[in-house]
Design an enzyme around this catalytic site. Structure first.
Site, PDB file in Angstrom:
ATOM      1  N   ARG A 158      20.118 -25.621 -29.343  1.00 43.82           N
ATOM      2  CA  ARG A 158      19.432 -26.291 -27.932  1.00 43.82           C
ATOM      3  C   ARG A 158      18.683 -27.415 -28.237  1.00 43.82           C
ATOM      4  O   ARG A 158      18.301 -27.780 -29.604  1.00 43.82           O
ATOM      5  CB  ARG A 158      18.330 -25.149 -27.490  1.00 43.82           C
ATOM      6  CG  ARG A 158      19.137 -23.928 -26.896  1.00 43.82           C
ATOM      7  CD  ARG A 158      18.171 -22.919 -26.364  1.00 43.82           C
ATOM      8  NE  ARG A 158      17.418 -22.263 -27.453  1.00 43.82           N
ATOM      9  CZ  ARG A 158      16.348 -22.619 -27.907  1.00 43.82           C
ATOM     10  NH1 ARG A 158      15.436 -23.652 -27.325  1.00 43.82           N
ATOM     11  NH2 ARG A 158      15.814 -21.934 -28.839  1.00 43.82           N
ATOM     12  N   TYR A 195      27.103 -26.277 -26.403  1.00 40.10           N
ATOM     13  CA  TYR A 195      26.404 -25.336 -27.075  1.00 40.10           C
ATOM     14  C   TYR A 195      25.892 -24.259 -26.130  1.00 40.10           C
ATOM     15  O   TYR A 195      25.196 -24.719 -25.252  1.00 40.10           O
ATOM     16  CB  TYR A 195      25.055 -25.933 -28.004  1.00 40.10           C
ATOM     17  CG  TYR A 195      24.255 -24.857 -28.636  1.00 40.10           C
ATOM     18  CD1 TYR A 195      24.943 -24.089 -29.793  1.00 40.10           C
ATOM     19  CD2 TYR A 195      23.120 -24.535 -27.970  1.00 40.10           C
ATOM     20  CE1 TYR A 195      24.220 -22.957 -30.011  1.00 40.10           C
ATOM     21  CE2 TYR A 195      22.381 -23.404 -28.385  1.00 40.10           C
ATOM     22  CZ  TYR A 195      22.792 -22.682 -29.509  1.00 40.10           C
ATOM     23  OH  TYR A 195      22.273 -21.673 -29.959  1.00 40.10           O
ATOM     24  N   LYS A 247      19.707 -19.592 -20.646  1.00 37.90           N
ATOM     25  CA  LYS A 247      18.446 -20.038 -20.787  1.00 37.90           C
ATOM     26  C   LYS A 247      18.043 -20.688 -19.586  1.00 37.90           C
ATOM     27  O   LYS A 247      16.887 -20.680 -19.012  1.00 37.90           O
ATOM     28  CB  LYS A 247      18.188 -20.929 -22.107  1.00 37.90           C
ATOM     29  CG  LYS A 247      18.586 -20.006 -23.479  1.00 37.90           C
ATOM     30  CD  LYS A 247      17.592 -19.061 -23.530  1.00 37.90           C
ATOM     31  CE  LYS A 247      17.906 -18.376 -25.052  1.00 37.90           C
ATOM     32  NZ  LYS A 247      16.960 -17.389 -25.342  1.00 37.90           N
ATOM     33  N   HIS A 292      11.577 -13.820 -21.978  1.00 38.66           N
ATOM     34  CA  HIS A 292      12.414 -13.949 -23.428  1.00 38.66           C
ATOM     35  C   HIS A 292      12.190 -12.883 -23.959  1.00 38.66           C
ATOM     36  O   HIS A 292      11.286 -12.676 -24.937  1.00 38.66           O
ATOM     37  CB  HIS A 292      12.073 -15.238 -23.995  1.00 38.66           C
ATOM     38  CG  HIS A 292      13.073 -15.496 -25.163  1.00 38.66           C
ATOM     39  ND1 HIS A 292      12.543 -16.546 -26.077  1.00 38.66           N
ATOM     40  CD2 HIS A 292      14.144 -15.245 -25.439  1.00 38.66           C
ATOM     41  CE1 HIS A 292      13.593 -16.585 -26.833  1.00 38.66           C
ATOM     42  NE2 HIS A 292      14.484 -16.109 -26.480  1.00 38.66           N
ATOM     43  N   SER A 329      13.163 -17.447 -30.660  1.00 40.02           N
ATOM     44  CA  SER A 329      14.523 -17.522 -30.914  1.00 40.02           C
ATOM     45  C   SER A 329      14.784 -17.147 -32.481  1.00 40.02           C
ATOM     46  O   SER A 329      13.863 -17.764 -33.338  1.00 40.02           O
ATOM     47  CB  SER A 329      15.200 -18.965 -30.791  1.00 40.02           C
ATOM     48  OG  SER A 329      14.700 -19.080 -29.468  1.00 40.02           O
ATOM     49  N   CYS A 336      14.143 -14.745 -34.555  1.00 36.30           N
ATOM     50  CA  CYS A 336      13.285 -13.732 -35.158  1.00 36.30           C
ATOM     51  C   CYS A 336      13.457 -12.481 -35.422  1.00 36.30           C
ATOM     52  O   CYS A 336      12.785 -11.709 -35.135  1.00 36.30           O
ATOM     53  CB  CYS A 336      11.878 -14.277 -34.533  1.00 36.30           C
ATOM     54  SG  CYS A 336      11.046 -15.682 -34.870  1.00 36.30           S
ATOM     55  N   ASP A 364      17.690 -10.361 -25.240  1.00 35.85           N
ATOM     56  CA  ASP A 364      17.273 -11.658 -25.163  1.00 35.85           C
ATOM     57  C   ASP A 364      16.503 -12.030 -23.982  1.00 35.85           C
ATOM     58  O   ASP A 364      15.406 -12.512 -23.898  1.00 35.85           O
ATOM     59  CB  ASP A 364      18.234 -12.561 -25.233  1.00 35.85           C
ATOM     60  CG  ASP A 364      17.929 -14.052 -25.611  1.00 35.85           C
ATOM     61  OD1 ASP A 364      16.947 -14.174 -26.408  1.00 35.85           O
ATOM     62  OD2 ASP A 364      18.475 -14.960 -25.057  1.00 35.85           O
ATOM     63  N   ARG A 366      27.329 -18.479 -34.350  1.00 34.13           N
ATOM     64  CA  ARG A 366      26.875 -17.527 -33.332  1.00 34.13           C
ATOM     65  C   ARG A 366      28.200 -16.773 -33.058  1.00 34.13           C
ATOM     66  O   ARG A 366      29.121 -17.138 -33.392  1.00 34.13           O
ATOM     67  CB  ARG A 366      26.456 -18.184 -32.030  1.00 34.13           C
ATOM     68  CG  ARG A 366      25.205 -19.058 -32.000  1.00 34.13           C
ATOM     69  CD  ARG A 366      24.019 -18.161 -31.877  1.00 34.13           C
ATOM     70  NE  ARG A 366      22.905 -18.948 -31.994  1.00 34.13           N
ATOM     71  CZ  ARG A 366      21.773 -18.630 -31.359  1.00 34.13           C
ATOM     72  NH1 ARG A 366      21.786 -17.401 -30.584  1.00 34.13           N
ATOM     73  NH2 ARG A 366      20.626 -19.115 -31.387  1.00 34.13           N
TER      74      ARG A 366
HETATM   75  C1  OXD Z   1      17.660 -18.565 -28.162  1.00 32.98           C
HETATM   76  C2  OXD Z   1      19.025 -17.781 -27.967  1.00 32.98           C
HETATM   77  O1  OXD Z   1      17.865 -19.910 -28.736  1.00 32.98           O
HETATM   78  O2  OXD Z   1      18.744 -16.938 -27.565  1.00 32.98           O
HETATM   79  O3  OXD Z   1      16.771 -18.322 -27.971  1.00 32.98           O
HETATM   80  O4  OXD Z   1      20.022 -18.246 -28.077  1.00 32.98           O
HETATM   81 MN    MN Z   2      16.590 -16.430 -27.061  1.00 35.76          MN
END
Ligand code: OXD
Ligand code: MN
Length: 614
Positions: free
Chosen positions: A100, A228, A237, A257, A279, A281, A306, A398
């Site tokens: 991002r 991306y 998002k 989130h 993100s 984590c 998410d 990913r």
């Molecule tokens: C983030 C995702 O970047 O969920 O938070 O991809």
């Molecule tokens: Mn996320």
């Protein structure tokens, strides 16, 4: 074409782009929707972008088979070893398009003050003019895909529809996994229902011409120059969080989130937990947690990993749905120890992006089980061996996998009414000061805990990693309006919740003076979950501390836990007064930066904390 038959991957400069569809079966992709406003907008996009072809997605199996074949012909995806990974494909992004881009993400509202200091602002008229120039003729010689998608279960009053217009076949294939894509969305809006408009073009992938622009007032997104996930899969998002949070405030609900999990005790009693972590984590790992052996009879199932959309139910409780239908997870570090259920979820029908390839057409990343392959092709297409200095997979590589692959998918994912939340957890990645777990005194104090979250930055966003930054409610990159107003919205929601969830703060990442993680994490996090659930049921004891209620050793299930000494446990739950005074004082400039919209109730919480620390 199989990968084993073509071991030499393209050089970075040759990363394939979507070209024109060929061999179109009669009738496929040619049905325009029966919705006048949608058709008018599609016509505007065609006039602006001038595609050579338009393909209307219906979400059918025939469409999937055709588009996968075409994407392979274009070289955008390549089949992995189908004996090992059936239905799985490999994709490599432009090397400068891997995460991002927060510095290129804009909230476009007429009044700059309304986006606040934590967002990048652009005037809607100016941004629209700039993007219109960039999009003029941008799809010449390309196919335009019209992708209707439903976010949330069919028939849910909380669900919403978006339509993404894109020139990327990679985006179409990913949206198909991440959302309920196609006819179901068109059926939901019928002839005149409301929908989010998302226009996306990769242009020429030039980072100089990359903008992720949100127009909350018109429920619209324009994203250019990136393929991306977080920038280009507009349901995720952009719609579900940035535009979603704006609509949620207007309409009295919440877009967060947060992962959603169901926890069932051996007696068959279920609790639903929502948890916000920044993100990368470990949200996906936590959402798919497997309780340790000593937790016989306990079951954790995943609702989402998410995003949560939540509203107040008639009974005054908070009800949540997962708007997504798939997982866009971070590959590095995912293995059978950290997340066996994720590993099973990505065994089939998965798109892998920017991981490494093995000569037999399998995938590899740092932290995958077993020894590294003797040879591989790295995410840039270069030969790689374990002696190579660079990582084989990009740190933000990913997988995109359908939620239905998850062996512990909760039956509740399709519940239109959502699930009633017992507890909200805020977590971050902090080496010191923040204890393993503590409980807020009430909703307002809980909002304060969320508002003061901070965490170390990760590879999910472009920029420096490992730096502590404030990330309130893990929403810093995703809140579509002023953070001060957002906190006020949380407080206002609390007034409507006559039976609110309890709020907790957790930290799996605390380190000892020797730099060692004090808590083993993963399945053992179940012990923290059990204490949280017992608090919700009024069963578990706690000691009151200046920062909130915390388990004593006798309140916490330590049976069978390896590798955490009594001293470690004490340290995990230590509240160093000096460190906390400093932390509370350091919050002041952040609060002030949100004035005059920062709610006084939260400043009062900070003052009360300072007084308790005296
Ligand atoms: C983030 C995702 O970047 O969920 O938070 O991809
Ligand atoms: Mn996320």
């Amino acid at each position: 074409m199989s990968l084993s038959a073509s071991p030499s991957a393209p050089a970075a400069a040759d990363v394939p782009v979507s070209t024109l569809l060929e061999n179109l079966p009669a009738g496929l992709g040619q049905t325009r929707p029966a919705h006048a406003a949608l058709n008018a907008w599609i016509d505007d996009c065609i006039a602006l972008c001038q595609p050579e072809q338009v393909f209307y997605c219906d979400g059918s199996a025939a469409e999937k088979a055709y588009l996968e074949k075409e994407a392979q012909r274009m070289g955008v995806i390549r089949p992995l070893n189908q004996a090992k990974l059936p239905g799985c494909f490999y994709s490599r992004s432009h090397p400068q398009d891997v995460a991002r881009v927060e510095h290129l993400t804009f909230i476009c509202l007429p009044n700059k003050e309304d986006v606040g200091p934590t967002n990048h602002w652009a005037d809607p008229g100016e941004m629209r003019a700039k993007l219109t120039d960039l999009l003029r003729g941008a799809m010449r010689g390309r196919t335009m895909y019209v992708v209707p998608y439903l976010m949330g279960p069919k028939g849910s009053p909380i669900s919403r529809v978006g339509v993404e217009i894109t020139d990327s076949i990679y985006v179409v294939l990913n949206m198909r996994i991440m959302s309920r894509m196609g006819q179901v969305a068109l059926d939901t809006i019928g002839a005149q229902g409301d929908f989010n408009r998302g226009l996306h073009s990769t242009l020429d992938m030039n980072p100089e011409r990359r903008y992720i622009a949100h127009f909350p007032q018109t429920n619209e997104i324009i994203s250019v120059g990136s393929g991306y996930g977080g920038n280009a899969l507009l349901g995720k998002k952009c719609f579900a969080l940035r535009i979603g949070s704006y609509l949620a405030r207007q309409q009295g609900w919440m877009a967060e989130h947060m992962l959603l999990m169901a926890v069932e005790s051996p007696e068959g009693k279920k609790h639903y937990i929502a948890a916000a972590f920044p993100s990368a984590c470990g949200k996906t790992n936590f959402a798919m947690l497997i309780p340790p052996a000593s937790y016989q009879g306990w079951k954790v199932t995943t609702i989402g990993d998410d995003i949560a959309w939540m509203e107040v139910g008639k009974d005054g409780r908070l009800y949540a749905i997962n708007p997504e239908a798939g997982y866009f997870g971070v590959a590095p570090g995912t293995n059978y120890k950290s997340n066996p259920n994720a590993m099973k979820s990505i065994e089939k029908d998965t798109i892998y992006t920017n991981v490494a390839l093995t000569p037999d057409g399998d995938v590899w990343w740092e932290g995958k089980d077993g020894a590294p392959p003797a040879q591989a092709t790295d995410w840039l297409g270069r030969p790689w061996t374990p002696d190579s200095k660079e990582k084989a997979a990009h740190p933000n590589s990913r997988f995109t996998a359908p939620a239905t692959n998850n062996p512990v998918l909760a039956e509740e994912v399709e519940w239109p009414q959502g699930v009633p939340i017992s507890a909200i957890i805020f977590g971050g990645r902090r080496a010191g000061v923040v204890p393993l777990v503590y409980q807020a005194n009430d909703w307002t104090h809980g909002v304060y805990l969320g508002a003061t979250m901070s965490s170390e930055t990760t590879a999910a966003a472009a920029g420096a990693q490992g730096q502590v930054r404030r990330d309130p409610m893990a929403m810093l990159p995703f809140c579509g309006y002023h953070m001060g107003d957002y906190f006020q919205h949380w407080l206002d929601m609390g007034r409507k919740l006559t039976n609110p969830p309890l709020v907790f703060r957790i930290n799996w990442f605390r380190k000892g003076p020797d730099g060692r993680f004090l808590w083993p994490g993963f399945g053992e996090n179940m012990r923290v979950v059990e204490w949280i659930i017992d608090r919700c049921e009024g069963k578990a004891g706690a000691k009151e501390t200046p920062i909130g209620a915390m388990p004593r050793r006798e309140d916490f299930n330590l049976a069978g836990l390896q590798g955490v000494s009594d001293a470690d446990f004490d340290e995990l739950l230590d509240v160093p007064p000096e460190g906390w005074r400093k932390a509370a004082e350091e919050q002041a400039p952040f609060f002030e930066s949100l004035a005059p919209r920062f709610p006084q109730e939260l400043e009062a919480e900070r003052q009360k904390l300072l007084a308790r620390l005296k």
